[in-house]
Scaffold this active site. Structure first.
Site, PDB file in Angstrom:
ATOM      1  N   HIS A 180     103.149 -24.083  -3.540  1.00 48.98           N
ATOM      2  CA  HIS A 180     103.704 -24.503  -2.221  1.00 48.98           C
ATOM      3  C   HIS A 180     104.864 -25.060  -2.162  1.00 48.98           C
ATOM      4  O   HIS A 180     105.149 -26.210  -2.468  1.00 48.98           O
ATOM      5  CB  HIS A 180     102.834 -25.663  -1.399  1.00 48.98           C
ATOM      6  CG  HIS A 180     102.726 -25.594   0.072  1.00 48.98           C
ATOM      7  ND1 HIS A 180     103.839 -25.212   0.684  1.00 48.98           N
ATOM      8  CD2 HIS A 180     101.849 -26.212   1.022  1.00 48.98           C
ATOM      9  CE1 HIS A 180     103.861 -25.523   2.066  1.00 48.98           C
ATOM     10  NE2 HIS A 180     102.522 -25.949   2.247  1.00 48.98           N
ATOM     11  N   HIS A 183     107.986 -25.557   4.011  1.00 47.49           N
ATOM     12  CA  HIS A 183     107.682 -26.242   5.131  1.00 47.49           C
ATOM     13  C   HIS A 183     107.867 -27.834   5.108  1.00 47.49           C
ATOM     14  O   HIS A 183     107.324 -28.595   5.716  1.00 47.49           O
ATOM     15  CB  HIS A 183     106.225 -26.226   5.421  1.00 47.49           C
ATOM     16  CG  HIS A 183     105.698 -24.761   5.603  1.00 47.49           C
ATOM     17  ND1 HIS A 183     104.240 -24.314   5.725  1.00 47.49           N
ATOM     18  CD2 HIS A 183     106.196 -23.581   5.762  1.00 47.49           C
ATOM     19  CE1 HIS A 183     104.430 -22.993   5.774  1.00 47.49           C
ATOM     20  NE2 HIS A 183     105.330 -22.520   5.875  1.00 47.49           N
ATOM     21  N   TYR A 185     107.680 -29.626   2.551  1.00 45.70           N
ATOM     22  CA  TYR A 185     106.782 -30.841   1.650  1.00 45.70           C
ATOM     23  C   TYR A 185     107.583 -31.006   0.293  1.00 45.70           C
ATOM     24  O   TYR A 185     108.812 -30.224   0.066  1.00 45.70           O
ATOM     25  CB  TYR A 185     105.195 -30.126   1.271  1.00 45.70           C
ATOM     26  CG  TYR A 185     104.783 -30.249   2.645  1.00 45.70           C
ATOM     27  CD1 TYR A 185     104.098 -31.343   3.299  1.00 45.70           C
ATOM     28  CD2 TYR A 185     104.314 -28.949   3.377  1.00 45.70           C
ATOM     29  CE1 TYR A 185     103.668 -31.429   4.333  1.00 45.70           C
ATOM     30  CE2 TYR A 185     103.863 -29.010   4.613  1.00 45.70           C
ATOM     31  CZ  TYR A 185     103.384 -30.208   4.941  1.00 45.70           C
ATOM     32  OH  TYR A 185     102.672 -30.563   6.388  1.00 45.70           O
TER      33      TYR A 185
END
Ligand SMILES: Cc1cc2nc3c(=O)[nH]c(=O)nc-3n(C[C@H](O)[C@H](O)[C@H](O)COP(=O)(O)O)c2cc1C
Length: 376
Positions: A180, A183, A185
């Site tokens: 990930h 977004h 993070y």
């Protein structure tokens, strides 16, 4: 012509049901379930309800499931005791059941490995005392540090946690991993100049800001088999800054993607809120299209596919499901990208993929945010 006509329906089936592969993993069709945090895993353990939630969708036409973000084994990785963790015996045993059930249903599955970085509020579980950490200790939009700028030891620990999680994913039967990097993070906090003010080798120009992500990819690559797919998800937008951009031009984008590809990324998942929006002036290519063009890697597109009607939540959709699907088929056929990830439409209707593959468009329901509340 609309897709409700038989010819268009069979065109949808034909284009979407072509198998394709990511580093040797054959995905049975082009439909990917987008990662979606659900918070239905008390103690960080995915239970039977989570097993059936994923396997139900794999059994109904989803070719590749990307799980909800799941915390890597670092004390500052998360801030909820209901988000599944990807470390710990019980947690991994729960995940192994999810992977088995998805395989039994005919799908492929990768966990999305997650560290939230400066989004963390200290005091929250699962490790209340753990500090928020990030490239410069800055939350999005803040000018003053409220967390710890990561030390060399922090960097090594987090890189190691991602690598360990990937090794565990392979050991317990997953088909690959998704990192990930989107977004707003942790990994994205390094990529974006708004949150990365470092003056060492991990900050400065886009290549330096990509170093942390690339080191995670390389460490993961080293711990897993050569044919174990590593997917990297990234976005221009941030959860708390929709207009943020990592790259203003294809050249800037290439500076970020090239080191990641060189480190061993097998496929990119380019997260946009509306897949049909051109990424840069002068071309209709979307972010996934540019990513494929610049790296030559398989790519996954995403963003408001299959949403119909008006949805006034975080990701406002435009246009109808039918228009979206039709346009999507053209782009898939032109090989602008290889896969399409579907989020909310699959929450609304676990059978969404099967209905689309069968051309049963009339049976698709408009998205209703009430579907966020249940795990059916
Ligand atoms: C409830 C919910 C949870 C989400 N959680 C994650 C997540 O854990 N990781 C991630 O990368 N994106 C997450 N997203 C973004 C989705 O993966 C997807 O990119 C977004 O919903 C747009 O796709 P859609 O329009 O098909 O829903 C989440 C979205 C929703 C609606």
């Amino acid at each position: 012509m609309t897709v409700t006509q038989p010819a268009a329906a069979s065109r949808a089936a034909q284009i979407l049901s072509r198998p394709t592969s990511i580093n040797g993993l054959t995905v049975p069709n082009r439909i990917v379930m987008a990662p979606m945090t659900r918070m239905f895993s008390p103690g960080g353990v995915p239970g039977e309800d989570v097993v059936s939630y994923y396997s139900r969708r794999a059994g109904a036409g989803v070719g590749l499931v990307v799980t909800e973000g799941t915390y890597v084994g670092h004390e500052s990785a998360g801030q909820s005791d209901r988000v599944p963790r990807f470390h710990g015996e019980e947690q991994l045993a729960g995940w192994a059941k999810v992977a088995d059930a998805v395989h039994a249903a005919g799908g492929a599955i990768v966990p999305q490995l997650w560290h939230i970085g400066m989004v963390r509020q200290q005091g929250q579980p699962p490790f209340a005392e753990a500090p928020a950490v990030g490239p410069s200790g800055l939350r999005i939009g803040a000018d003053e540090a409220t967390g710890r700028a990561m030390t060399r030891a922090d960097l090594d620990d987090v890189i190691g946690a991602f690598a360990e999680a990937a090794a565990d994913a392979e050991r317990i039967g997953f088909d690959g991993v998704e990192i990930h990097g989107a977004h707003g993070y942790l990994v994205d906090q390094f990529l974006w100049e708004g949150t990365n003010r470092r003056t060492d080798a991990y900050g400065g120009d886009p290549v330096a800001r990509t170093k942390f992500g690339a080191e995670i990819v390389a460490a993961v690559r080293e711990k897993v088999s050569a044919d174990f797919p590593v997917i990297f998800r990234y976005s221009q937008w941030k959860q708390e800054a929709y207009d943020a951009r990592l790259a203003e031009s294809p050249q800037e984008l290439e500076a970020i993607l090239a080191p990641l590809a060189a480190a061993g990324v097998d496929a990119f998942h380019a997260s946009t809120r509306r897949y049909w929006v051109p990424e840069f002036d002068g071309s209709d290519l979307n972010l996934a299209g540019w990513t494929k063009k610049l790296t030559g890697k398989p790519t996954i597109t995403v963003g408001s596919v299959g949403l119909d009607g008006e949805f006034l939540g975080a990701f406002v959709g435009q246009g109808s499901a039918l228009k979206g699907i039709d346009d999507l088929l053209d782009r898939l056929e032109a090989e602008e990208f290889d896969f399409v990830a579907v989020g909310r439409a699959l929450l609304q209707d676990p059978e969404w993929a099967a209905k689309v593959l069968d051309g049963r468009f009339g049976e698709l329901a408009a998205y209703d945010a009430a579907s966020l509340k249940t795990l059916s």
